[in-house]
Design an enzyme around this catalytic site. Structure first.
Site, short mmCIF file in Angstrom:
data_model
loop_
_atom_site.label_atom_id
_atom_site.label_comp_id
_atom_site.label_asym_id
_atom_site.label_seq_id
_atom_site.Cartn_x
_atom_site.Cartn_y
_atom_site.Cartn_z
CG HIS A 24 0.36 3.04 2.85
ND1 HIS A 24 -0.45 2.98 1.95
CD2 HIS A 24 0.92 4.09 3.18
CE1 HIS A 24 -0.40 4.27 1.39
NE2 HIS A 24 0.53 5.01 2.02
CD GLU A 25 3.20 5.50 6.04
OE1 GLU A 25 4.24 5.88 5.37
OE2 GLU A 25 2.13 5.91 5.96
CG HIS A 33 5.59 5.50 1.40
ND1 HIS A 33 5.45 6.01 0.18
CD2 HIS A 33 4.40 5.98 2.21
CE1 HIS A 33 4.35 6.31 -0.08
NE2 HIS A 33 3.49 6.47 1.07
CG HIS A 91 9.68 4.36 -4.04
ND1 HIS A 91 8.76 5.17 -4.19
CD2 HIS A 91 10.54 4.18 -4.86
CE1 HIS A 91 8.76 5.55 -5.44
NE2 HIS A 91 9.83 5.21 -5.83
#
Length: 670
Positions: A461-462, A465, A468
């Protein structure tokens, strides 16, 4: 002696020279950089030339470089490696930063220049990104109170300064409670605990200078303890300490802080002409209004609660089979759910965990990024702020893309949770700069470190990010990377979680810590088959938190937030054996700052999209379809906030999805 925070960083990739920075450097560097930025802003506001995009909007974008550098270092260490000096500095800096921000947005001469450029926008021949930056700048001034005058203007400054102080206090109180509590475990208390939990408890004891193993309030330790400890009395003590964070009385109690924050947020919204803080906050998000948020949450709540209640009946019978009469309690749920998972799916977390080595999961995330986007990761030997931290250079086709830093282990100086931040964001104005991105997690230390499946999902998940941030390709930092709508920002992170569940990824990287053998296919099938196990519980604890957040902000601020929290949960029909994922006194997402206030729903809003977005890969023939990956990068990951989030998603998928995709993904569809 020269302050290293104020010099040009001639280090590799312009990284902060952590080996030369001391806590004594922060305050003088902050004061000087703050004064420099104030002078830069004054020069823009007082420019005698007619306002243009270049001398006003771009000039503001180019200002504050020294302050950005000082704060990027300070807030990195304040969150991930705090100490009393840094906490004191944070309390001192917060109101000064709030006053500085208010001084900028309430500068009438500056706002007049921004408004003049805005009014003339039709004839300026701006690029689409420039037009977007102008709109965001103008809107930001208005939403910060630039049009207020007289007493309202003064009051807004006071409100924002006080909110900054309160948010810092909330965070530091929570960290203090988490740092202070631990429960020593005697030898007999270790009975029934898997080796990985015992090892983590011993490591935590060493970190606390205790004489033996302890349970702390780190999620990566307390969760498996609640799953595996057969001692109901110890589970109860640990659970009550975990849920009492921020509500223990005394100077670290957050309940009065939460009440004052809610009151001030309501006042802020009213000063700006909004009916409620939720109306103000959601105006710029994809959801747009409290009603749309409530509709989504309630569409998920009903099937989730039904599933959770059915599960509670099963778990209660299991508990009664152990000779314990009475009702299932919150500290019982994880223990009996784990036993049920082993019985129904023949899947034991203790057997699974040796296949989820931290090192191999990092390799898996990197490998997925390589196959999807052509990124390569090479270890860097550079000074960082803590010995646990590691760095990699990220390249593509031999060209530098970013620096990625991983800080993975829990420690007393680190706030709880997991997060991604950019110490430097990608931009091409006023100069070309590559991003420096950091992932911070709170995994239990081990030799080697082993993850739970939930931990591995957090890592992915991190890293979503981080992608991105690293793949951002815009001109202006204002719209770089994760500078997007709050309910869109979780799309890349939650989407990347799906690659953890791709069978070929697990087959390659989920290897046994001792033998190196890949996860047996039978176990892999069980892992994937149990992906939605206990989803009623997980969804209920999340939606309850999101509904309380929304309820706090869509009407008058409650005088007693804890009483209002209880009312909202009662109206929902909250199952007795489940608690909110984040109760008010430790709801840092909502009260440590404005980031997720009225916005905790964002994870679920993004999940509606992430399930649909991954389906695009499946429809195209596989999780690593090159054309779909290219479209994802071009339309979402590289564009930052340079285009409205809804338009970006439509470019990628052709349409917006419905809630059905989320319900199907969670196994809650009728």
């Amino acid at each position: 002696m020269t302050n290293p925070l104020l010099t040009d960083w001639t280090t590799r990739f312009g990284l902060a020279p952590f080996d030369r920075i001391s806590d004594a450097d922060f305050e003088p560097a902050f004061d000087r950089a703050l004064a420099e930025h104030a002078a830069e802003i004054a020069a823009i506001a007082e420019n005698p030339e007619a306002a243009t995009f270049a001398n006003t909007i771009e000039a503001m974008e180019a200002s504050g470089e020294a302050l950005d550098r000082v704060l990027s270092v300070f807030f990195t260490v304040a969150g991930a490696d705090s100490n009393p000096k840094r906490e004191a500095l944070q309390r001192a800096f917060s109101p000064k930063l709030a006053a500085h921000a208010s001084a900028i947005t309430s500068n009438k001469a500056l706002y007049a220049r921004v408004a003049a450029v805005w009014e003339a926008r039709a004839g300026l021949d701006l690029t689409p990104e420039q037009a977007r930056v102008l709109m965001l700048s103008h809107r930001g001034f208005l939403r910060s109170g630039a049009a207020l005058t007289g007493e309202a203007d003064t009051r807004m400054k006071d409100v924002m300064a006080r909110l900054a102080e309160l948010g810092t206090g909330f965070s530091q109180n929570l960290l203090a409670d988490e740092r202070a509590w631990f429960m020593p475990l005697a030898q007999e208390d270790l009975e029934g605990l898997p080796a990985f939990v015992v090892d983590a408890a011993r490591a935590a004891g060493a970190e606390k200078d205790a004489e033996g193993p302890v349970v702390t309030l780190s999620r990566s330790l307390i969760t498996p303890f609640l799953q595996f400890s057969p001692r109901r009395d110890l589970r109860e003590a640990a659970f009550k300490a975990w849920t009492a964070r921020g509500a223990n009385g005394g100077k670290t109690d957050n309940r009065r802080i939460a009440a004052e924050i809610l009151t001030l947020r309501e006042e802020r919204a009213k000063l700006l002409g909004y009916a409620s803080f939720a109306d103000f906050k959601l105006e710029t998000e994809m959801a747009g209004s409290p009603d749309r948020v409530r509709d989504l949450l309630m569409a998920v709540w009903q099937p989730a609660r039904a599933r959770a209640e059915a599960d509670a009946e099963v778990l209660t019978k299991m508990m009664q089979g152990d000779g314990i009469n009475g009702d299932l309690a919150p500290w019982d749920w994880r223990y009996y759910a784990e036993k049920r998972r082993k019985a129904e799916h023949d899947l034991d977390e203790a057997e699974l965990k040796p296949y989820l080595q931290l090192e191999r999961m990092i390799e898996a995330a990197f490998a997925c990024a390589n196959r999807l986007f052509g990124l390569e990761f090479s270890p860097l030997e550079v000074p960082l702020y803590h010995p646990d931290c590691r760095a990699w250079e990220v390249t593509r086709d031999g060209a530098h893309v970013a620096v990625f830093i991983g800080d993975y282990f829990a420690r007393g100086s680190k706030r709880s949770g997991a997060w991604c931040s950019a110490m430097r964001s990608q931009a091409r104005f006023p100069k070309v700069q590559a991003p420096v991105v950091i992932n911070v997690c709170n995994f239990a230390k081990g030799d080697p470190a082993l993850l739970s499946y939930d931990d591995a999902r957090t890592l992915f998940h991190e890293f979503g990010h981080a992608l991105h941030q690293m793949l951002s390709n815009v001109t202006y930092e204002r719209v770089s990377g994760t500078s997007v709508a709050r309910d869109f920002v979780e799309l890349p992170s939650q989407l990347f979680e799906h690659w953890l569940e791709v069978p070929e990824v697990l087959a390659e990287f989920a290897t046994h810590v001792e033998t190196g053998a890949p996860m047996p296919k039978a176990m892999l099938d069980k892992v994937l088959g149990a992906a939605n196990f206990d989803m009623g519980f997980q969804t209920v604890e999340f939606v309850a938190s999101a509904m309380v957040d929304l309820g706090f902000h869509e009407g008058a601020a409650p005088a007693d937030p804890m009483a209002r929290q209880a009312e909202i949960l009662d109206e929902l029909g909250m199952p007795a054996a489940i608690t909110m994922r984040h109760a008010t006194p430790h709801f840092a997402h909502v009260f440590s700052g404005d980031g997720y206030s009225s916005g905790y729903y964002s994870y679920m809003w993004s999940e509606v999209m992430d399930a649909d977005a991954f389906a695009a890969f499946e429809e195209a023939g596989g999780a690593f379809d090159a054309a779909t990956a290219k479209s994802l990068e071009e339309n979402i990951l590289s564009t930052g906030g340079s285009v409205e989030a809804e338009d970006l998603y439509k470019r990628f998928r052709g349409r917006l999805p419905g809630v059905e995709a989320l319900l199907k993904g969670r196994g809650l569809a009728a």
